[in-house]
Design an enzyme around this catalytic site. Sequence first.
Site, PDB file in Angstrom:
ATOM      1  N   THR A 178       0.836  -1.210   0.000  1.00 56.27           N
ATOM      2  CA  THR A 178       0.000   0.000   0.000  1.00 56.27           C
ATOM      3  C   THR A 178       0.865   1.253   0.000  1.00 56.27           C
ATOM      4  O   THR A 178       1.949   1.272   0.614  1.00 56.27           O
ATOM      5  CB  THR A 178      -0.954   0.014   1.215  1.00 56.27           C
ATOM      6  OG1 THR A 178      -1.605   1.287   1.280  1.00 56.27           O
ATOM      7  CG2 THR A 178      -0.235  -0.216   2.529  1.00 56.27           C
ATOM      8  N   SER A 226      -1.831   3.252  10.437  1.00 54.26           N
ATOM      9  CA  SER A 226      -2.797   2.412  11.162  1.00 54.26           C
ATOM     10  C   SER A 226      -2.150   1.053  11.406  1.00 54.26           C
ATOM     11  O   SER A 226      -1.144   0.705  10.783  1.00 54.26           O
ATOM     12  CB  SER A 226      -4.083   2.224  10.358  1.00 54.26           C
ATOM     13  OG  SER A 226      -3.849   1.339   9.261  1.00 54.26           O
ATOM     14  N   TYR A 269      -3.339  -1.651  10.419  1.00 53.70           N
ATOM     15  CA  TYR A 269      -3.403  -2.338   9.121  1.00 53.70           C
ATOM     16  C   TYR A 269      -2.211  -1.948   8.246  1.00 53.70           C
ATOM     17  O   TYR A 269      -1.505  -2.808   7.707  1.00 53.70           O
ATOM     18  CB  TYR A 269      -4.718  -2.011   8.385  1.00 53.70           C
ATOM     19  CG  TYR A 269      -4.518  -2.023   6.890  1.00 53.70           C
ATOM     20  CD1 TYR A 269      -4.316  -3.234   6.218  1.00 53.70           C
ATOM     21  CD2 TYR A 269      -4.448  -0.846   6.149  1.00 53.70           C
ATOM     22  CE1 TYR A 269      -4.055  -3.253   4.853  1.00 53.70           C
ATOM     23  CE2 TYR A 269      -4.197  -0.858   4.792  1.00 53.70           C
ATOM     24  CZ  TYR A 269      -4.002  -2.066   4.154  1.00 53.70           C
ATOM     25  OH  TYR A 269      -3.727  -2.089   2.811  1.00 53.70           O
ATOM     26  N   HIS A 270      -1.993  -0.633   8.067  1.00 56.99           N
ATOM     27  CA  HIS A 270      -0.886  -0.206   7.201  1.00 56.99           C
ATOM     28  C   HIS A 270       0.446  -0.763   7.718  1.00 56.99           C
ATOM     29  O   HIS A 270       1.321  -1.141   6.942  1.00 56.99           O
ATOM     30  CB  HIS A 270      -0.838   1.326   7.107  1.00 56.99           C
ATOM     31  CG  HIS A 270      -1.957   1.932   6.283  1.00 56.99           C
ATOM     32  ND1 HIS A 270      -3.116   2.414   6.838  1.00 56.99           N
ATOM     33  CD2 HIS A 270      -2.088   2.117   4.950  1.00 56.99           C
ATOM     34  CE1 HIS A 270      -3.911   2.884   5.877  1.00 56.99           C
ATOM     35  NE2 HIS A 270      -3.317   2.722   4.714  1.00 56.99           N
ATOM     36  N   LYS A 329       1.406  -4.239   6.521  1.00 60.41           N
ATOM     37  CA  LYS A 329       2.002  -4.331   5.184  1.00 60.41           C
ATOM     38  C   LYS A 329       3.484  -3.949   5.217  1.00 60.41           C
ATOM     39  O   LYS A 329       4.278  -4.445   4.416  1.00 60.41           O
ATOM     40  CB  LYS A 329       1.236  -3.441   4.201  1.00 60.41           C
ATOM     41  CG  LYS A 329      -0.224  -3.897   4.023  1.00 60.41           C
ATOM     42  CD  LYS A 329      -0.583  -4.119   2.578  1.00 60.41           C
ATOM     43  CE  LYS A 329      -1.924  -4.804   2.464  1.00 60.41           C
ATOM     44  NZ  LYS A 329      -2.303  -5.140   1.110  1.00 60.41           N
TER      45      LYS A 329
HETATM   46  N1  USQ Z   1     -11.513  10.049   4.423  1.00 63.36           N
HETATM   47  C1  USQ Z   1     -12.442  11.064   4.530  1.00 63.36           C
HETATM   48  N2  USQ Z   1     -13.753  10.719   4.515  1.00 63.36           N
HETATM   49  C2  USQ Z   1     -14.189   9.442   4.409  1.00 63.36           C
HETATM   50  C3  USQ Z   1     -13.241   8.411   4.287  1.00 63.36           C
HETATM   51  C4  USQ Z   1     -11.909   8.751   4.310  1.00 63.36           C
HETATM   52  O1  USQ Z   1     -12.085  12.239   4.617  1.00 63.36           O
HETATM   53  O2  USQ Z   1     -15.402   9.228   4.417  1.00 63.36           O
HETATM   54  C5  USQ Z   1     -10.070  10.378   4.389  1.00 63.36           C
HETATM   55  C6  USQ Z   1      -9.257   9.720   5.495  1.00 63.36           C
HETATM   56  O3  USQ Z   1      -9.216  10.528   6.657  1.00 63.36           O
HETATM   57  C7  USQ Z   1      -7.912   9.559   4.843  1.00 63.36           C
HETATM   58  C8  USQ Z   1      -8.234   9.388   3.362  1.00 63.36           C
HETATM   59  O4  USQ Z   1      -9.565   9.865   3.195  1.00 63.36           O
HETATM   60  O5  USQ Z   1      -7.165  10.725   4.983  1.00 63.36           O
HETATM   61  C9  USQ Z   1      -8.164   7.961   2.870  1.00 63.36           C
HETATM   62  O6  USQ Z   1      -8.993   7.127   3.640  1.00 63.36           O
HETATM   63  P1  USQ Z   1      -9.640   5.818   2.993  1.00 63.36           P
HETATM   64  O7  USQ Z   1     -10.553   5.213   4.006  1.00 63.36           O
HETATM   65  O8  USQ Z   1     -10.201   6.125   1.662  1.00 63.36           O
HETATM   66  O9  USQ Z   1      -8.358   4.914   2.710  1.00 63.36           O
HETATM   67  P2  USQ Z   1      -7.329   4.172   3.669  1.00 63.36           P
HETATM   68  O10 USQ Z   1      -7.846   4.010   5.050  1.00 63.36           O
HETATM   69  O11 USQ Z   1      -6.008   4.844   3.524  1.00 63.36           O
HETATM   70  O12 USQ Z   1      -7.256   2.700   3.057  1.00 63.36           O
HETATM   71  C10 USQ Z   1      -7.547   2.420   1.696  1.00 63.36           C
HETATM   72  C11 USQ Z   1      -7.731   0.907   1.580  1.00 63.36           C
HETATM   73  C12 USQ Z   1      -6.419   0.227   1.960  1.00 63.36           C
HETATM   74  C13 USQ Z   1      -5.298   0.749   1.085  1.00 63.36           C
HETATM   75  C14 USQ Z   1      -5.212   2.256   1.164  1.00 63.36           C
HETATM   76  C15 USQ Z   1      -4.248   2.831   0.169  1.00 63.36           C
HETATM   77  O13 USQ Z   1      -8.785   0.469   2.419  1.00 63.36           O
HETATM   78  O14 USQ Z   1      -6.559  -1.165   1.808  1.00 63.36           O
HETATM   79  O15 USQ Z   1      -4.084   0.189   1.497  1.00 63.36           O
HETATM   80  O16 USQ Z   1      -6.498   2.826   0.850  1.00 63.36           O
HETATM   81  S1  USQ Z   1      -3.450   4.257   0.839  1.00 63.36           S
HETATM   82  O17 USQ Z   1      -4.456   5.225   1.245  1.00 63.36           O
HETATM   83  O18 USQ Z   1      -2.596   4.763  -0.197  1.00 63.36           O
HETATM   84  O19 USQ Z   1      -2.696   3.817   2.001  1.00 63.36           O
END
Ligand code: USQ
Length: 381
Positions: free
Chosen positions: A144, A179, A181-182, A185
């Site tokens: 990720t 997190s 989770y992160h 990985k």
């Molecule tokens: N966010 C909002 N509103 C929401 C949902 C999320 O503002 O309703 C914000 C979060 O605070 C965060 C960002 O959007 O800053 C990303 O959150 P997310 O829930 O879209 O993504 P994340 O938790 O980072 O996880 C997702 C996948 C995970 C993958 C990751 C890639 O679930 O499996 O590893 O994206 S990355 O974000 O590049 O780490």
Amino acid sequence: MKILVAGGDGFCGWPTALYLSNQGHDVAILDSQARRTWDDELKSNSLTPIESLENRVAIWKKITGKNIDIYKGDLTSYDFLREVMKQTKPEAFVHFAEQRSAPYSMIDREHAVFTQTNNVVGTLNVIYAIREMAPDCHLIKLGTMGEYGQPNIDIEEGYLRVEHNGREDVLPYPKQPGSMYHLSKVHDSHNLMFACKTWGLRVTDLNQGIVYGLHTEETMMDPGLVNRLDYDAVFGTALNRFLIQAAIGHDLTVYGSGKQTRAFLNIADTVRCIQIAAEEPADQGEFRVFNQFTEDFSVLDLAERVQNIAKEEGLQAEIGRLNNPRVEKEDHYYKAINTNLIDLGLEPHLLTDDVLRNILKTVIKHKDRVIKENVMPQITW
Ligand code: USQ
């Protein structure tokens, strides 16, 4: 090629299995059905109604004549994994079979322990199974972009050239995950790098950004092949959630200032990236890292774009500012490099207004399935 797709019933795994099968590869799916169990645990559902894995595969065979074998079981069971390796003899092992939600991993101690045990032990078993039974097999592991966090310098693809006290070296890029989770990985990446160096395994770690959309050419061939789509605050991700919120007239849930910037890609690019990695394998002993995303956006920018498209479609979508339930940087530098996959032939599907409109139209069709209580975030860091 003979390709085993672990996690082949999930959001990324299912369209990938179909795409590789359609490209002429001999595909088998290994899946524990864990993703469906977590829906039951969270009293949640996929926005799209999805068929059982057996039905999905049967429909695929009926339409295309192509067979996909199913192995139901868990990577944390080494005996099961050995048996699958013996029967399938894969040349490429695509590994999506992890608990992938950051909020899920932050529910409590039990969920953090489960996430890290499941992910790290599963990947360790894959490493040992390949070493024992198919040492030439190329492991394509989903990492990720979140492994890197948001450093104040450019994010390179896996490695960083460092000068220190007059000496120079190329070192693994520093990791600052956000997190439990992160973090799992990050642990995987270290184990994989060690296995390449020590036993000569060949591994590609795909540090993927946030995936949006749901359809690929293959999943659109029949309603029974449709991909799952998550909208809840635990498994739903930023852009897809905003589109579904707009469809049901819910305020768009921007956390904090919304200035958080993340790397994104279309699901249609996920499947292509896996194909590229499989057909251009890492060398024996190489731990190769690709940053798998096509564009970056701030969360607020995306919410505003969804709001505009929704308005054109006659929907009222307000941007709601929520206290950020996560501990994360909101105002930060973000520039990540993603040239490796492009150099190997990836032609990105960019996020145009038409793409947004098409996803919105799909989600509107299924909006009555939304369980509204699951939209607002309840889990805090
Ligand atoms: N966010 C909002 N509103 C929401 C949902 C999320 O503002 O309703 C914000 C979060 O605070 C965060 C960002 O959007 O800053 C990303 O959150 P997310 O829930 O879209 O993504 P994340 O938790 O980072 O996880 C997702 C996948 C995970 C993958 C990751 C890639 O679930 O499996 O590893 O994206 S990355 O974000 O590049 O780490």
